[in-house]
Design an enzyme around this catalytic site. Structure first.
Site, PDB file in Angstrom:
ATOM      1  N   GLU A 137       0.579  -1.225   0.312  1.00 29.00           N
ATOM      2  CA  GLU A 137      -0.073  -0.032  -0.005  1.00 29.00           C
ATOM      3  C   GLU A 137       1.134   1.872   0.197  1.00 29.00           C
ATOM      4  O   GLU A 137       1.720   1.001   0.989  1.00 29.00           O
ATOM      5  CB  GLU A 137      -1.350   0.433   1.236  1.00 29.00           C
ATOM      6  CG  GLU A 137      -2.326   0.939   1.276  1.00 29.00           C
ATOM      7  CD  GLU A 137      -2.770   1.234   2.527  1.00 29.00           C
ATOM      8  OE1 GLU A 137      -3.445   2.087   3.157  1.00 29.00           O
ATOM      9  OE2 GLU A 137      -2.464   0.270   3.288  1.00 29.00           O
ATOM     10  N   ARG A 357       5.302 -13.393   9.388  1.00 30.09           N
ATOM     11  CA  ARG A 357       5.914 -12.272   9.548  1.00 30.09           C
ATOM     12  C   ARG A 357       7.294 -12.071  10.389  1.00 30.09           C
ATOM     13  O   ARG A 357       6.953 -12.817  11.398  1.00 30.09           O
ATOM     14  CB  ARG A 357       4.835 -11.353   9.524  1.00 30.09           C
ATOM     15  CG  ARG A 357       4.129 -11.251  11.488  1.00 30.09           C
ATOM     16  CD  ARG A 357       3.986  -9.845  11.750  1.00 30.09           C
ATOM     17  NE  ARG A 357       3.555  -9.716  12.934  1.00 30.09           N
ATOM     18  CZ  ARG A 357       2.247 -10.231  13.786  1.00 30.09           C
ATOM     19  NH1 ARG A 357       1.334 -11.190  13.596  1.00 30.09           N
ATOM     20  NH2 ARG A 357       2.534 -10.227  14.778  1.00 30.09           N
ATOM     21  N   LYS A 367       3.510   1.328  11.711  1.00 25.49           N
ATOM     22  CA  LYS A 367       3.587   2.652  10.897  1.00 25.49           C
ATOM     23  C   LYS A 367       3.726   3.609  11.500  1.00 25.49           C
ATOM     24  O   LYS A 367       4.216   4.550  11.944  1.00 25.49           O
ATOM     25  CB  LYS A 367       2.653   2.814   9.635  1.00 25.49           C
ATOM     26  CG  LYS A 367       2.745   3.802   9.013  1.00 25.49           C
ATOM     27  CD  LYS A 367       1.654   3.273   7.074  1.00 25.49           C
ATOM     28  CE  LYS A 367       1.717   1.845   7.005  1.00 25.49           C
ATOM     29  NZ  LYS A 367       1.193   1.931   6.052  1.00 25.49           N
TER      30      LYS A 367
END
Length: 641
Positions: A137, A357, A367
């Site tokens: 994204e 992950r 973020k």
């Protein structure tokens, strides 16, 4: 006709292989000389059964044997066998069957590269036909976790001689910027990843909208204006929305209202009609479309409503020919939703491959949290070497080969664990040590001068040559200035006594001759280097030396693993950066940005800024080596990690 072919195939199973091949060749010569398949215009169960009667010769060795046994002139049989064996469905089925025993099918002469250590087979992958994708994204900078995802996708695309698509998932104009899109392309380059194709979900908005309308028209989706908190509560209680049984006509009208951008349409969203009673929460009528009037960074104000990732991702994966969607295990619950959308829309199936992950201790990946560090001045920017962003770790001194190998070693695991940075840095050291040229430096403020009484005068410009790398002479040699007056680290001379033998690295054995009223020693050409206890880095006191700034870094947070209830601001490390001025080899003036060197007895360093003159000295960033102490006892100002 279908049944007749299946019965015929079954009657052949008892025949010897040679007789069976001849019978099938003769039959095909008469039955499909002017046709492609046994029944209809596509491969059917009749083709599969007859192919199975031949022993299912889809692998190269089996196919070669069967084709070689065909009677002379059996062109139709040869064409049909070759065609069925090369069909994607047959090859995938073969790969899946062989993969049960953790082996891979061989379809061509050129074998696949052996699996990298730690990597698993990609289920059902066909060489030359495998397509993976990395869908970032464009709302932030890539971090080390994204690095694992893209490196695994790239690995499988290259190993199976397929394609890697990088697709920007630009479905939320409120968060996305051109700046982030460009930074992602740059970061992929830093990782050595070259996608075969770069696409944008926004290019498919009109198509996705059409599929959304298809769901409505087929009673598989409805429009809902239930307030967000109430919707959340109803999903938890497994309670249908009041609009669940809405008519197709009403749903279409509200969908158009939402897409028009009107205020009246802002409260409506499109929800899939799956199963509100499901134990899997992602199947409880998820939201698929919402209004958003923020101008899109690519399409401007063309659209007033946008699909969610949950709707867009499976659609575009299928349309772009993706064969394997690699997703982290946190998406496991959503995988069923992903497949429901593909099935509901009648789209080609995409195989999902899950992996864990990657998390690191003393590191925040969020973020939102990383943005806070930037906005509050705790770091210099998104490329700060203390950051886990791709550009941050590259500035810190990560070797891409080491990073790939480390990520591959974790590739098959589906268990989420917090990794120790020291383990990665130890692997990184193995790679950088191979090419790191050796130099020396002494602290600018904390050094002492010593006179080597039998050495040439400094003004004589005397020198000796030594290998730039003691284990790899092919890297060349460097010139080392020698002379009467040399500089030593103060800490290295503590406790020295007259008569003591010590080694000046790359020069030779010295003997202390005077301590009081001046520090003197003499060069002992035939001295025993192994017998001397002290091995000391040094520099001749000369104007040609290079002024240098060494930079060390520490973790931004002091807690090893932050829990969900923790406020990360309570664990901010107050001391994460330290600088030291040193005097270094004259040869450092020739180094370029990104070069990685070793300052002997200090450690490894990456050139962040090359030498640009006395007022702009070379800046080196310390690269951790996975150890808790420096290699030669010369400690820095921060913890060695």
């Amino acid at each position: 006709v279908m049944d007749a072919w299946i019965d015929y195939a079954q009657t052949l199973t008892q025949l010897p292989q040679e007789q069976k091949i001849n019978a099938i060749a003769m039959t095909l010569e008469h039955a499909i000389q002017n046709r492609t398949y046994l029944v209809g215009n596509s491969m059917s169960m009749a083709d599969i059964c007859l192919f199975a009667a031949l022993g299912f010769p889809s692998q190269l060795e089996d196919k070669t044997a069967v084709l070689g046994a065909l009677p002379e002139g059996a062109k139709t049989a040869k064409r049909w066998i070759t065609m069925i064996a090369s069909s994607s469905a047959v090859m995938e089925a073969t790969q899946l069957a062989v993969g049960v025993s953790n082996k891979e099918a061989m379809f061509e002469d050129k074998p696949l590269e052996p699996l990298a250590e730690g990597m698993a087979l990609l289920e059902g992958a066909i060489p030359g036909r495998t397509v993976t994708r990395f869908p970032p994204e464009p709302s932030g900078y890539l971090h080390i976790g994204h690095g694992k995802a893209v490196l695994l996708n790239d690995y499988y695309a290259r190993r199976y001689r397929g394609r890697l698509i990088v697709r920007f998932d630009d479905t939320n104009p409120s968060k996305e910027k051109e700046e982030f899109q460009q930074s992602i392309i740059e970061d992929l380059g830093k990782l050595g990843v070259k996608p075969d194709l770069v696409t944008f979900t926004s290019d498919y908005f009109a198509t996705i909208k059409g599929y959304a309308e298809y769901l409505i028209k087929n009673g598989l989706a409805y429009m809902d204006d239930t307030p967000q908190e109430q919707m959340k509560a109803e999903r938890m209680e497994r309670k249908n929305s009041k609009h669940h049984d809405q008519s197709v006509e009403d749903a279409m009208n509200y969908f158009k209202l939402m897409c028009s951008g009107s205020e009246e349409g802002s409260s409506w969203c499109l929800r899939a009609k799956i199963n509100m009673q499901s134990v899997n929460g992602t199947l409880r009528d998820p939201v698929l479309y919402r209004q958003n009037l923020t101008p899109h960074h690519r399409s401007g104000t063309t659209h007033k409503a946008y699909p969610t990732y949950d709707l867009a991702c499976p659609i575009v994966d299928s349309l772009e020919g993706v064969t394997h969607a690699l997703r982290t295990t946190e998406y496991n619950d959503r995988d069923e939703q992903y497949q429901w959308i593909l099935k509901a829309l009648g789209l080609r199936r995409v195989r999902i491959h899950a992996f864990a992950r990657v998390n690191f201790n003393y590191t925040v990946m969020s973020k939102r949290k990383l943005t806070w560090f930037v906005d509050n001045g705790y770091v210099t920017g998104w490329d700060d070497p203390r950051f886990p962003t791709v550009r941050g770790v590259v500035r810190r001194g990560i070797n891409i080969t080491a990073l790939r190998n480390f990520m591959y070693s974790q590739g098959a695991s589906r268990r989420v664990v917090n990794m120790e940075w020291s383990k990665f840095w130890a692997e990184n050291k193995k790679e950088i040590d191979k090419r790191a040229k050796r130099f020396m430096a002494v602290d600018k403020a904390n050094h002492v001068k010593m006179t080597i009484t039998n050495a040439p005068e400094n003004s004589a410009n005397a020198f000796l040559t030594t290998d730039l790398h003691p284990k790899d002479p092919s890297l060349g040699k460097r010139v080392v200035r020698i002379g009467k007056e040399v500089m030593l680290e103060t800490i290295d001379t503590e406790g020295m006594t007259v008569g003591e033998m010590f080694v000046l690295i790359r020069w030779g054995v010295m003997k202390v001759t005077k301590m009081d009223g001046g520090f003197e020693a003499e060069h002992v050409p035939d001295g025993d280097i192994k017998a001397a206890k002290r091995k000391i880095s040094w520099l001749v006191n000369a104007d040609c030396n290079t002024p240098c700034v060494l930079t060390e870094f520490d973790n931004l947070v002091t807690k090893e693993k932050l829990d969900e209830e923790d406020d990360f601001k309570d664990f901010i490390n107050p001391s994460t950066l330290a600088k030291s001025d040193v005097i270094a080899d004259a040869s450092l003036k020739t180094l370029q940005q990104h070069d990685i060197i070793q300052l002997e007895r200090r450690g490894y360093f990456r050139v962040d800024r090359p030498y640009m003159g006395p007022a702009n000295p070379i800046v080196l960033h310390m690269v951790p080596d996975g150890k808790s102490k420096s290699m030669g006892g010369l400690t820095g100002k921060l913890a060695h990690r």
